[in-house]
Design a protein around this motif. Structure first.
Motif, mmCIF file in Angstrom:
data_model
loop_
_atom_site.group_PDB
_atom_site.id
_atom_site.type_symbol
_atom_site.label_atom_id
_atom_site.label_comp_id
_atom_site.label_asym_id
_atom_site.label_seq_id
_atom_site.Cartn_x
_atom_site.Cartn_y
_atom_site.Cartn_z
ATOM 1 N N THR A 70 0.808 5.043 4.517
ATOM 2 C CA THR A 70 0.514 4.182 5.106
ATOM 3 C C THR A 70 -1.201 4.152 5.073
ATOM 4 O O THR A 70 -1.957 5.146 4.664
ATOM 5 N N PRO A 71 -1.728 2.791 5.128
ATOM 6 C CA PRO A 71 -3.290 2.772 4.957
ATOM 7 C C PRO A 71 -3.987 3.737 6.085
ATOM 8 O O PRO A 71 -4.963 4.642 5.785
ATOM 9 N N ALA A 72 -3.455 3.701 7.442
ATOM 10 C CA ALA A 72 -4.000 4.907 8.183
ATOM 11 C C ALA A 72 -3.920 6.228 7.974
ATOM 12 O O ALA A 72 -4.757 7.160 7.981
ATOM 13 N N ALA A 73 -2.627 6.640 7.299
ATOM 14 C CA ALA A 73 -2.537 7.773 7.011
ATOM 15 C C ALA A 73 -3.330 8.356 5.516
ATOM 16 O O ALA A 73 -3.726 9.519 5.596
ATOM 17 N N PHE A 113 0.736 -1.431 0.131
ATOM 18 C CA PHE A 113 0.047 -0.078 -0.200
ATOM 19 C C PHE A 113 0.679 1.185 -0.067
ATOM 20 O O PHE A 113 0.684 2.224 -0.808
ATOM 21 N N ARG A 114 1.814 1.152 0.962
ATOM 22 C CA ARG A 114 2.649 2.656 0.956
ATOM 23 C C ARG A 114 3.408 2.490 -0.193
ATOM 24 O O ARG A 114 3.680 3.800 -0.899
ATOM 25 N N ARG A 115 3.893 1.483 -0.973
ATOM 26 C CA ARG A 115 4.774 1.480 -2.174
ATOM 27 C C ARG A 115 3.859 2.330 -3.514
ATOM 28 O O ARG A 115 4.196 2.931 -3.909
ATOM 29 N N ALA A 116 2.581 1.855 -3.438
ATOM 30 C CA ALA A 116 1.544 2.226 -4.292
ATOM 31 C C ALA A 116 1.005 3.564 -4.062
ATOM 32 O O ALA A 116 0.821 4.505 -5.330
ATOM 33 N N THR A 117 0.745 4.112 -2.637
ATOM 34 C CA THR A 117 0.157 5.485 -2.668
ATOM 35 C C THR A 117 1.224 6.575 -1.789
ATOM 36 O O THR A 117 0.767 7.635 -1.751
#
Length: 129
Positions: free
Chosen positions: A119-122, A112-116
């Motif tokens: 972090t998901p929470a952020a 997720f972090r690599r894609a966006t």
């Protein structure tokens, strides 16, 4: 309020169908990936085997048609689904990770972090602003 499964069914229905211009084996592989997208056991080799496709040939065709490998495609679609769930549901990040097909929370966070870049929470917090 819709359940996670209902959100994921809606997401799956919104995926674009395989391009008719693609070779039949790539169209079949994309359709298979869409059907099994949220299955944590989904692997490129399993998909190819289930469809009776040869490894190198279909992998090269897939990348030529879609501009990325099979794993990257699956991860991209799973992250897109997770983004929908993070925006539209109060579900815990762990629950979302499992729902979109990640058996490991650390793998989900990394992908997720690599894609966006978040972090998901952020990502969820940024969407609330």
């Amino acid at each position: 309020m819709p359940t996670l499964d209902e959100h994921l069914r809606t997401f799956r229905r919104s995926l674009p169908p395989p391009d008719p211009a693609w070779p039949p084996e790539v169209r079949a592989l994309v359709a298979y990936l869409h059907r099994h997208l949220f299955d944590p056991a989904l692997r490129a080799a399993t998909a190819r085997q289930a469809l009776g496709l040869r490894d190198h040939n279909v992998t090269s065709l897939f990348a030529a048609c879609l501009g990325c490998g099979i794993r990257a495609y699956v991860n991209r679609r799973r992250v897109e689904a997770a983004q929908v769930l993070l925006r539209q549901t109060p579900a815990a990040v762990t629950e979302i990770a499992l729902a979109v097909g990640y058996a490991s929370l650390s793998t989900f966070h990394r992908v997720f972090r690599r894609a966006t870049g978040l972090t998901p929470a952020a990502y969820r917090q940024a969407q609330k602003k």
